[in-house]
Design a protein around this motif. Structure first.
Motif, PDB file in Angstrom:
ATOM      1  N   GLU A  57     -37.927  72.735  22.423  1.00  0.00           N
ATOM      2  CA  GLU A  57     -37.310  73.023  21.125  1.00  0.00           C
ATOM      3  C   GLU A  57     -35.916  73.559  21.391  1.00  0.00           C
ATOM      4  O   GLU A  57     -35.664  74.156  22.432  1.00  0.00           O
ATOM      5  N   LEU A  58     -35.003  73.325  20.446  1.00  0.00           N
ATOM      6  CA  LEU A  58     -33.636  73.832  20.571  1.00  0.00           C
ATOM      7  C   LEU A  58     -33.440  74.991  19.608  1.00  0.00           C
ATOM      8  O   LEU A  58     -33.776  74.891  18.426  1.00  0.00           O
ATOM      9  N   ALA A  59     -32.885  76.084  20.112  1.00  0.00           N
ATOM     10  CA  ALA A  59     -32.665  77.265  19.276  1.00  0.00           C
ATOM     11  C   ALA A  59     -31.601  77.002  18.209  1.00  0.00           C
ATOM     12  O   ALA A  59     -31.724  77.467  17.086  1.00  0.00           O
ATOM     13  N   GLU A  60     -30.560  76.244  18.576  1.00  0.00           N
ATOM     14  CA  GLU A  60     -29.466  75.999  17.638  1.00  0.00           C
ATOM     15  C   GLU A  60     -29.053  74.535  17.658  1.00  0.00           C
ATOM     16  O   GLU A  60     -27.991  74.183  18.172  1.00  0.00           O
ATOM     17  N   PRO A  61     -29.876  73.650  17.079  1.00  0.00           N
ATOM     18  CA  PRO A  61     -29.481  72.232  17.052  1.00  0.00           C
ATOM     19  C   PRO A  61     -28.289  72.018  16.121  1.00  0.00           C
ATOM     20  O   PRO A  61     -28.134  72.735  15.133  1.00  0.00           O
ATOM     21  N   GLN A  62     -27.446  71.052  16.470  1.00  0.00           N
ATOM     22  CA  GLN A  62     -26.339  70.674  15.589  1.00  0.00           C
ATOM     23  C   GLN A  62     -26.851  69.855  14.419  1.00  0.00           C
ATOM     24  O   GLN A  62     -26.287  69.904  13.330  1.00  0.00           O
ATOM     25  N   VAL A  63     -27.889  69.082  14.672  1.00  0.00           N
ATOM     26  CA  VAL A  63     -28.435  68.224  13.633  1.00  0.00           C
ATOM     27  C   VAL A  63     -29.929  68.030  13.891  1.00  0.00           C
ATOM     28  O   VAL A  63     -30.391  68.103  15.033  1.00  0.00           O
ATOM     29  N   VAL A  64     -30.664  67.804  12.813  1.00  0.00           N
ATOM     30  CA  VAL A  64     -32.090  67.499  12.885  1.00  0.00           C
ATOM     31  C   VAL A  64     -32.325  66.218  12.106  1.00  0.00           C
ATOM     32  O   VAL A  64     -31.914  66.098  10.949  1.00  0.00           O
TER      33      VAL A  64
ATOM     34  N   ALA B 231     -44.329  67.362   9.546  1.00  0.00           N
ATOM     35  CA  ALA B 231     -45.049  66.578   8.542  1.00  0.00           C
ATOM     36  C   ALA B 231     -44.165  65.520   7.891  1.00  0.00           C
ATOM     37  O   ALA B 231     -44.657  64.547   7.334  1.00  0.00           O
ATOM     38  N   ILE B 232     -42.841  65.703   7.966  1.00  0.00           N
ATOM     39  CA  ILE B 232     -41.911  64.805   7.275  1.00  0.00           C
ATOM     40  C   ILE B 232     -41.503  63.671   8.199  1.00  0.00           C
ATOM     41  O   ILE B 232     -41.215  63.887   9.363  1.00  0.00           O
ATOM     42  N   GLY B 233     -41.461  62.445   7.660  1.00  0.00           N
ATOM     43  CA  GLY B 233     -41.087  61.292   8.478  1.00  0.00           C
ATOM     44  C   GLY B 233     -39.878  60.540   7.963  1.00  0.00           C
ATOM     45  O   GLY B 233     -39.603  59.439   8.405  1.00  0.00           O
ATOM     46  N   SER B 234     -39.140  61.125   7.012  1.00  0.00           N
ATOM     47  CA  SER B 234     -37.969  60.442   6.459  1.00  0.00           C
ATOM     48  C   SER B 234     -36.841  61.460   6.279  1.00  0.00           C
ATOM     49  O   SER B 234     -37.028  62.661   6.460  1.00  0.00           O
ATOM     50  N   ASN B 235     -35.665  60.955   5.935  1.00  0.00           N
ATOM     51  CA  ASN B 235     -34.476  61.782   5.785  1.00  0.00           C
ATOM     52  C   ASN B 235     -33.769  61.454   4.476  1.00  0.00           C
ATOM     53  O   ASN B 235     -34.087  60.453   3.833  1.00  0.00           O
ATOM     54  N   ALA B 236     -32.772  62.250   4.125  1.00  0.00           N
ATOM     55  CA  ALA B 236     -31.981  62.010   2.920  1.00  0.00           C
ATOM     56  C   ALA B 236     -30.497  62.242   3.222  1.00  0.00           C
ATOM     57  O   ALA B 236     -29.805  62.935   2.487  1.00  0.00           O
ATOM     58  N   PHE B 237     -30.028  61.654   4.318  1.00  0.00           N
ATOM     59  CA  PHE B 237     -28.614  61.790   4.673  1.00  0.00           C
ATOM     60  C   PHE B 237     -27.755  60.970   3.723  1.00  0.00           C
ATOM     61  O   PHE B 237     -28.122  59.867   3.342  1.00  0.00           O
ATOM     62  N   GLY B 238     -26.587  61.493   3.385  1.00  0.00           N
ATOM     63  CA  GLY B 238     -25.640  60.771   2.560  1.00  0.00           C
ATOM     64  C   GLY B 238     -24.570  60.095   3.373  1.00  0.00           C
ATOM     65  O   GLY B 238     -23.805  59.273   2.868  1.00  0.00           O
ATOM     66  N   ASP B 239     -24.501  60.455   4.665  1.00  0.00           N
ATOM     67  CA  ASP B 239     -23.495  59.885   5.557  1.00  0.00           C
ATOM     68  C   ASP B 239     -24.110  59.726   6.937  1.00  0.00           C
ATOM     69  O   ASP B 239     -25.180  60.267   7.229  1.00  0.00           O
ATOM     70  N   LEU B 240     -23.426  58.990   7.808  1.00  0.00           N
ATOM     71  CA  LEU B 240     -23.917  58.754   9.165  1.00  0.00           C
ATOM     72  C   LEU B 240     -24.006  60.054   9.930  1.00  0.00           C
ATOM     73  O   LEU B 240     -23.253  60.994   9.683  1.00  0.00           O
ATOM     74  N   VAL B 241     -24.923  60.111  10.880  1.00  0.00           N
ATOM     75  CA  VAL B 241     -25.175  61.337  11.649  1.00  0.00           C
ATOM     76  C   VAL B 241     -24.226  61.381  12.841  1.00  0.00           C
ATOM     77  O   VAL B 241     -24.154  60.433  13.630  1.00  0.00           O
ATOM     78  N   ARG B 242     -23.519  62.492  12.982  1.00  0.00           N
ATOM     79  CA  ARG B 242     -22.570  62.666  14.086  1.00  0.00           C
ATOM     80  C   ARG B 242     -22.919  63.940  14.862  1.00  0.00           C
ATOM     81  O   ARG B 242     -23.315  64.933  14.264  1.00  0.00           O
ATOM     82  N   ILE B 243     -22.754  63.867  16.176  1.00  0.00           N
ATOM     83  CA  ILE B 243     -22.906  65.078  16.986  1.00  0.00           C
ATOM     84  C   ILE B 243     -21.733  65.175  17.941  1.00  0.00           C
ATOM     85  O   ILE B 243     -21.037  64.221  18.189  1.00  0.00           O
TER      86      ILE B 243
END
Length: 142
Positions: free
Chosen positions: A63-70, A130-142
């Motif tokens: 697990e990551l303590a401080e992820p930039q994105v999930v 439990a969740i298997g989907s997302n609701a991003f409005g834009d592309l994911v960047r890291i």
């Protein structure tokens, strides 16, 4: 730690079984922002835009303590591929590790893919969820 090289400034994480329907699609189907976003929001692929081509090193963590994105990701086969964006299923090809990347075996289910990037180093964690989907409005960047 595993290295991958991307020529599309993108790395991807996915269960090949969930995108097998893209096998006969164009090899770059996901380069259309709407198609990429649809696959991410459906929980089929986590595409991480890294901002530049080149080599990246991956480290897996519990697990990551401080992820930039999930990103929520569904896994039905118990096998996840981590690699360059251009290795996603399409153009008659499925991912393999001949050109880099790796497969990770996990129990089938839904996961939170936690990601953090520090230069060429990318940390990932797969946390059951439990969740298997997302609701991003834009592309994911890291």
């Amino acid at each position: 730690m595993t290295s991958i090289v991307t020529g599309t400034a993108t790395v991807c994480v996915f269960d090949p079984a969930l995108v097998r329907h893209k096998l006969d699609d164009d090899c770059d189907w996901w380069s259309i922002p709407g198609a990429e976003l649809a696959a991410v929001n459906a929980g089929q692929v986590a595409f991480f835009n890294v901002g530049g081509d080149g080599a990246y090193e991956f480290a897996l963590h519990a697990e990551l303590a401080e992820p930039q994105v999930v990103v929520h990701l569904a896994v039905v086969s118990g096998r996840i591929f981590i690699g360059a964006g251009e290795d996603v299923t399409g153009g008659g090809l499925e991912p393999d590790t001949a050109c880099g990347g790796l497969f990770v075996d996990v129990p089938a289910g839904n996961y939170r893919v936690q990601a953090r990037r520090d230069g060429p180093h990318i940390s990932l964690a797969f946390v059951p969820d439990a969740i298997g989907s997302n609701a991003f409005g834009d592309l994911v960047r890291i």
